[in-house]
Design a protein around this motif. Structure first.
Motif, short mmCIF file in Angstrom:
data_model
loop_
_atom_site.label_atom_id
_atom_site.label_comp_id
_atom_site.label_asym_id
_atom_site.label_seq_id
_atom_site.Cartn_x
_atom_site.Cartn_y
_atom_site.Cartn_z
N ALA A 9 0.82 -1.21 0.00
CA ALA A 9 0.00 0.00 0.00
C ALA A 9 0.86 1.26 0.00
O ALA A 9 0.48 2.29 -0.58
CB ALA A 9 -0.94 0.00 1.20
N ALA A 10 2.03 1.18 0.63
CA ALA A 10 2.93 2.33 0.68
C ALA A 10 3.60 2.58 -0.67
O ALA A 10 4.00 3.71 -0.97
CB ALA A 10 3.99 2.12 1.75
N GLY A 11 3.73 1.54 -1.49
CA GLY A 11 4.36 1.71 -2.79
C GLY A 11 5.55 0.81 -3.02
O GLY A 11 6.31 1.00 -3.98
N GLY A 12 5.78 -0.17 -2.15
CA GLY A 12 6.83 -1.14 -2.35
C GLY A 12 8.24 -0.63 -2.11
O GLY A 12 8.46 0.34 -1.37
N ALA A 13 9.18 -1.27 -2.75
CA ALA A 13 10.61 -0.99 -2.52
C ALA A 13 10.98 0.45 -2.82
O ALA A 13 11.73 1.08 -2.06
CB ALA A 13 11.46 -1.95 -3.36
N ALA A 14 10.46 1.00 -3.89
CA ALA A 14 10.79 2.39 -4.25
C ALA A 14 10.31 3.35 -3.17
O ALA A 14 11.01 4.31 -2.82
CB ALA A 14 10.19 2.75 -5.60
N ALA A 15 9.13 3.09 -2.63
CA ALA A 15 8.60 3.96 -1.57
C ALA A 15 9.42 3.83 -0.29
O ALA A 15 9.65 4.83 0.40
CB ALA A 15 7.13 3.62 -1.30
N MET A 16 9.85 2.62 0.03
CA MET A 16 10.65 2.43 1.24
C MET A 16 11.98 3.18 1.13
O MET A 16 12.43 3.81 2.08
CB MET A 16 10.92 0.94 1.50
N LEU A 17 12.59 3.13 -0.05
CA LEU A 17 13.85 3.84 -0.24
C LEU A 17 13.63 5.35 -0.19
O LEU A 17 14.40 6.07 0.45
CB LEU A 17 14.51 3.44 -1.56
N ALA A 18 12.58 5.83 -0.81
CA ALA A 18 12.27 7.26 -0.75
C ALA A 18 12.01 7.69 0.68
O ALA A 18 12.45 8.77 1.12
CB ALA A 18 11.07 7.58 -1.64
N LEU A 22 18.45 0.08 5.17
CA LEU A 22 17.35 0.49 6.02
C LEU A 22 16.01 0.27 5.30
O LEU A 22 15.06 -0.25 5.88
CB LEU A 22 17.52 1.96 6.41
N ALA A 23 15.94 0.67 4.05
CA ALA A 23 14.72 0.49 3.27
C ALA A 23 14.36 -1.00 3.15
O ALA A 23 13.18 -1.36 3.24
CB ALA A 23 14.88 1.11 1.89
N ALA A 24 15.35 -1.85 2.97
CA ALA A 24 15.09 -3.29 2.87
C ALA A 24 14.57 -3.84 4.19
O ALA A 24 13.63 -4.65 4.22
CB ALA A 24 16.37 -4.03 2.46
N GLY A 69 7.00 -6.84 3.01
CA GLY A 69 7.68 -6.98 1.73
C GLY A 69 8.57 -8.21 1.69
O GLY A 69 8.58 -9.01 2.63
N PRO A 70 9.32 -8.36 0.62
CA PRO A 70 10.18 -9.54 0.46
C PRO A 70 11.31 -9.56 1.49
O PRO A 70 11.65 -8.54 2.09
CB PRO A 70 10.74 -9.38 -0.95
#
Length: 150
Positions: free
Chosen positions: A8-17, A49-51, A59-60
């Motif tokens: 819902a947040a936007g996946g890996a790209a959102a976590m990194l952002a 950190l994002a991972a 997530g994965p």
């Protein structure tokens, strides 16, 4: 069935952002700047950190599959004493970083992410006096829409 908080947040790209935006906010804050400005941080600190965040939010297994385990993360954050004012300031920076990172404005998502970050901050402070007290091999705790998951 609901998507995960991560999805819902936007996946890996959102976590990194989000990791980048939070780090930037923390560096700009008088109280939180100190722990974020130490030399010697891993060159891929924000990606790691994002991972970690992504895996915790459904997530994965990008962190535990390749980078480390929860025990190691706890040890990195342990033995520094209790710091409730720093924790509160970091949480305030996180709440602002949600907008900076362009995460969806959905109120349910935003509330879940703020609640998760408060919970995760408490986990990081669970061994204030002795990093050696962190058990080896701890499973990465997960967070879902209803809170911590078993």
């Amino acid at each position: 069935m609901d998507r995960t908080v991560y999805e819902a947040a936007g996946g890996a790209a959102a976590m990194l952002a989000l990791a980048r935006a939070w780090h930037r906010r923390c560096l700009q804050d008088e109280l939180t700047a100190h722990p974020f400005s130490h030399p010697g941080q891993h060159p891929q600190h924000l990606e790691r950190l994002a991972a970690y965040w992504g895996e915790q939010l459904g997530g994965p297994a990008a962190y535990t599959g390749d980078l480390g385990d929860h025990s190691g993360v706890l040890r990195m954050h342990s033995g520094n004493g209790a710091h409730p004012e720093l924790d509160e300031a970091a949480q305030a920076c996180f709440a602002l970083a949600l907008d900076d990172a362009g995460l969806p404005p959905d109120p349910r998502l935003r509330a879940s992410l703020r609640d998760w970050f408060r919970w995760a901050t408490a986990l990081m402070g669970s061994h204030p006096d002795d990093a050696g007290a962190v058990e080896a091999g701890l499973a990465l705790p997960k967070w879902g829409w209803a809170g911590p998951e078993a």
